[in-house]
Scaffold this active site. Structure first.
Site, PDB file in Angstrom:
ATOM      1  CB  CYS A   1      58.451 -83.920 -24.651  1.00  0.00           C
ATOM      2  SG  CYS A   1      57.815 -85.467 -25.085  1.00  0.00           S
TER       3      CYS A   1
ATOM      4  CB  CYS B   1      56.114 -84.712 -32.187  1.00  0.00           C
ATOM      5  SG  CYS B   1      55.828 -86.198 -31.398  1.00  0.00           S
TER       6      CYS B   1
ATOM      7  CB  CYS C   1      55.382 -81.128 -30.526  1.00  0.00           C
ATOM      8  SG  CYS C   1      54.831 -80.729 -28.835  1.00  0.00           S
TER       9      CYS C   1
ATOM     10  CB  CYS D   1      41.321 -82.693 -22.073  1.00  0.00           C
ATOM     11  SG  CYS D   1      42.394 -83.523 -22.788  1.00  0.00           S
TER      12      CYS D   1
ATOM     13  CB  CYS E   1      39.653 -86.187 -21.613  1.00  0.00           C
ATOM     14  SG  CYS E   1      40.722 -86.343 -23.050  1.00  0.00           S
TER      15      CYS E   1
ATOM     16  CB  CYS F   1      39.979 -88.738 -27.716  1.00  0.00           C
ATOM     17  SG  CYS F   1      40.253 -87.025 -28.254  1.00  0.00           S
TER      18      CYS F   1
ATOM     19  NE  ARG G   1      37.377 -82.706 -28.683  1.00  0.00           N
ATOM     20  CZ  ARG G   1      36.610 -82.439 -27.659  1.00  0.00           C
ATOM     21  NH1 ARG G   1      36.503 -81.050 -27.428  1.00  0.00           N
ATOM     22  NH2 ARG G   1      36.128 -83.416 -26.965  1.00  0.00           N
TER      23      ARG G   1
HETATM   24  N1  SAM Z   1      52.704 -86.054 -24.980  1.00  0.00           N
HETATM   25  C1  SAM Z   1      51.609 -86.754 -25.315  1.00  0.00           C
HETATM   26  C2  SAM Z   1      51.436 -87.196 -26.787  1.00  0.00           C
HETATM   27  O1  SAM Z   1      52.120 -86.728 -27.975  1.00  0.00           O
HETATM   28  O2  SAM Z   1      50.494 -87.985 -26.899  1.00  0.00           O
HETATM   29  C3  SAM Z   1      50.481 -85.773 -25.107  1.00  0.00           C
HETATM   30  C4  SAM Z   1      50.263 -84.236 -25.650  1.00  0.00           C
HETATM   31  S1  SAM Z   1      50.540 -83.993 -27.419  1.00  0.00           S
HETATM   32  C5  SAM Z   1      51.017 -82.222 -27.173  1.00  0.00           C
HETATM   33  C6  SAM Z   1      49.091 -84.182 -28.155  1.00  0.00           C
HETATM   34  C7  SAM Z   1      48.684 -83.979 -29.398  1.00  0.00           C
HETATM   35  O3  SAM Z   1      48.462 -82.674 -29.730  1.00  0.00           O
HETATM   36  C8  SAM Z   1      49.633 -84.537 -30.333  1.00  0.00           C
HETATM   37  O4  SAM Z   1      49.461 -85.709 -30.576  1.00  0.00           O
HETATM   38  C9  SAM Z   1      49.352 -83.684 -31.531  1.00  0.00           C
HETATM   39  O5  SAM Z   1      48.507 -84.228 -32.303  1.00  0.00           O
HETATM   40  C10 SAM Z   1      48.831 -82.380 -31.116  1.00  0.00           C
HETATM   41  N2  SAM Z   1      49.585 -81.062 -31.384  1.00  0.00           N
HETATM   42  C11 SAM Z   1      50.675 -80.801 -30.745  1.00  0.00           C
HETATM   43  N3  SAM Z   1      51.355 -79.807 -31.116  1.00  0.00           N
HETATM   44  C12 SAM Z   1      50.540 -79.263 -32.083  1.00  0.00           C
HETATM   45  C13 SAM Z   1      50.694 -78.102 -32.916  1.00  0.00           C
HETATM   46  N4  SAM Z   1      51.738 -77.525 -32.965  1.00  0.00           N
HETATM   47  N5  SAM Z   1      49.510 -78.284 -34.135  1.00  0.00           N
HETATM   48  C14 SAM Z   1      48.502 -78.964 -33.872  1.00  0.00           C
HETATM   49  N6  SAM Z   1      48.474 -80.203 -33.208  1.00  0.00           N
HETATM   50  C15 SAM Z   1      49.387 -80.167 -32.234  1.00  0.00           C
HETATM   51  C1  DTB Z   2      44.556 -82.719 -29.869  1.00  0.00           C
HETATM   52  O1  DTB Z   2      44.446 -83.485 -30.699  1.00  0.00           O
HETATM   53  N1  DTB Z   2      44.768 -81.371 -29.678  1.00  0.00           N
HETATM   54  C2  DTB Z   2      44.964 -80.817 -28.538  1.00  0.00           C
HETATM   55  C3  DTB Z   2      44.684 -82.074 -27.605  1.00  0.00           C
HETATM   56  N2  DTB Z   2      44.377 -83.110 -28.493  1.00  0.00           N
HETATM   57  C4  DTB Z   2      45.867 -82.476 -26.468  1.00  0.00           C
HETATM   58  C5  DTB Z   2      46.546 -80.259 -28.328  1.00  0.00           C
HETATM   59  C6  DTB Z   2      46.783 -79.330 -29.289  1.00  0.00           C
HETATM   60  C7  DTB Z   2      48.074 -78.666 -29.207  1.00  0.00           C
HETATM   61  C8  DTB Z   2      48.319 -77.493 -29.674  1.00  0.00           C
HETATM   62  C9  DTB Z   2      49.886 -77.112 -29.542  1.00  0.00           C
HETATM   63  C10 DTB Z   2      50.045 -76.563 -28.201  1.00  0.00           C
HETATM   64  O2  DTB Z   2      49.057 -75.881 -27.541  1.00  0.00           O
HETATM   65  O3  DTB Z   2      51.050 -76.753 -27.562  1.00  0.00           O
HETATM   66 FE1  SF4 Z   3      56.379 -84.852 -26.883  1.00  0.00          FE
HETATM   67 FE2  SF4 Z   3      54.987 -83.064 -28.114  1.00  0.00          FE
HETATM   68 FE3  SF4 Z   3      55.492 -85.468 -29.156  1.00  0.00          FE
HETATM   69 FE4  SF4 Z   3      53.763 -85.134 -27.284  1.00  0.00          FE
HETATM   70  S1  SF4 Z   3      53.534 -84.297 -29.075  1.00  0.00           S
HETATM   71  S2  SF4 Z   3      55.110 -86.885 -27.418  1.00  0.00           S
HETATM   72  S3  SF4 Z   3      54.647 -83.690 -25.843  1.00  0.00           S
HETATM   73  S4  SF4 Z   3      57.011 -83.792 -28.506  1.00  0.00           S
END
Ligand code: SAM
Ligand code: DTB
Ligand code: SF4
Length: 352
Positions: free
Chosen positions: A87, A91, A94, A131, A162, A222, A294
């Protein structure tokens, strides 16, 4: 002592006002309070909830929860990463951001058949919602087309759908709605004041605009965030204030505990005390009485006693299945045992 008693009394009256709005539906003043979009909750009021003695906070949260939901029912959704890693965004939490060196391997968009197999498995395991998540800044039109097909076919299997695909451009939410999308997940992640410490490649306003597009297309919203990123209690309250003060609060509010992944900037952040996590769930329940709250990422690092406290605090949905997107989650058998121990019913969730 006197000061803390006064604060506690003031907060009790705020919570009573929330309770009143659900009981006296015909009362005009109560309805006004319920529908007002501006400053329904101040950050200070939410901080005061956090500061209540734990038992008082839990009592208030349970009281609000029972007025709106069956307290023994928990909705379960299963997640699938349909496009993993690589990506462009930054973030800080992430593991899927291309710029961080993590163990996540990039994978292209999954094939429709494979998505449907995973959806069938989720359904067979008792999930009511499926989802689909993609590691995109946002979908390009050529990305969206195959996802629309996935949504339509998953919906045809009798599952709620979702998706979480990043920022949406004008017109994209309508296409998702037409394909049969029930919920769109897009998190605010944290309070506006802390946001810049975590993400720089998209703004808070970008996120709010995507949520507006989702709402305008009549898709359930959501939206939630992540706790334990080094934010202050004020900032945790600030996130909840943003969500609770939306013109219509989100139908579903995921509260994630940061899952620390090696290679990401937030790896090594001081761990949050889990009682503070439970307090956050309780404050979300009180400030958003009719939303599903959630209990999201982080359950693998929570003792079942903490999860039980989260349900008591008003959490009434979880992600179910051994993987979230790229990180682990308790397996289905562990969750089924926990539900059995707590007398939680995962079917037939109904709003009262
Ligand atoms: N790329 C899209 C976005 O950012 O909207 C969708 C997928 S993203 C992984 C969805 C959500 O997962 C993020 O907004 C964040 O709140 C959560 N998330 C990602 N990595 C995480 C982590 N290491 N621990 C907890 N929540 C996480
Ligand atoms: C949300 O708030 N938590 C979920 C879902 N929406 C998409 C994602 C959590 C991701 C945790 C890190 C991972 O598994 O990559
Ligand atoms: Fe990309 Fe992860 Fe940020 Fe979603 S949360 S936009 S997958 S870097």
């Amino acid at each position: 002592m006197l000061e803390s008693t006064n604060k506690s009394t003031a907060i009790n009256s705020i919570v009573e006002a929330v309770i009143d709005t659900s009981c006296i539906k015909s009362n005009l003043a109560a309805e006004k309070l319920a529908s007002s979009s501006v400053n329904r909750w101040s950050v200070a009021e939410i901080v005061a909830l956090f500061e209540l003695p734990f038992s008082d906070l839990m009592y208030q949260a349970q009281t609000v929860h029972r007025l709106h939901f069956d307290p023994n029912a928990v909705q379960v959704s299963t997640l699938l990463s349909i496009k993993t890693g690589g990506c462009s965004e930054d973030c800080g939490y992430c593991p899927q951001a291309a710029r961080y060196h993590t163990e996540v391997e990039s994978e292209p968009l999954m094939r429709l058949e494979d998505v449907l197999t995973a959806a069938q498995e989720a359904k067979d395991n008792g999930a009511s919602r499926f989802c689909m998540g993609a590691a995109w800044r946002g979908p390009k039109q050529r990305d969206l087309e195959p996802v629309l097909k996935m949504i339509a076919e998953v919906k045809a299997m009798g599952l709620e759908t979702c998706a979480t695909l990043g920022m949406l451009k004008e017109g994209q939410a309508e296409q998702l709605k037409d394909a049969g999308l029930d919920y769109y997940n897009h998190n605010l992640d944290t309070a506006p004041e802390f946001y810049g410490e975590v993400i720089t490649t998209r703004t808070y306003q970008d996120r709010l605009e995507t949520l507006d597009r989702v709402r305008d297309a009549d898709i359930n919203v959501c939206a939630g965030g992540i706790i334990g990123m080094g934010e202050s209690r004020n900032q945790r309250a600030g996130l909840l204030a943003q969500l609770a003060n939306m013109e219509r609060p989100p139908e579903s509010v995921p509260i994630n505990l940061l899952t620390q992944v090696e290679g990401t900037p937030l790896h090594g952040t001081e761990e949050l005390d889990l009682i503070e996590f439970v307090r956050t769930i309780a404050a979300a329940r009180i400030t958003m009485p009719s939303s599903y709250v959630r209990l999201s990422a982080g359950r693998q690092s929570m003792h079942e006693g903490i999860q039980a406290l989260c349900f008591l605090a008003g959490a009434n949905s979880i992600f179910y299945g051994e993987k979230l997107l790229t990180t682990g989650n308790p397996d289905a058998v562990t969750d089924k045992n926990l539900f059995a121990k707590l007398g939680i019913n995962q079917a037939g969730v109904s709003q009262v």
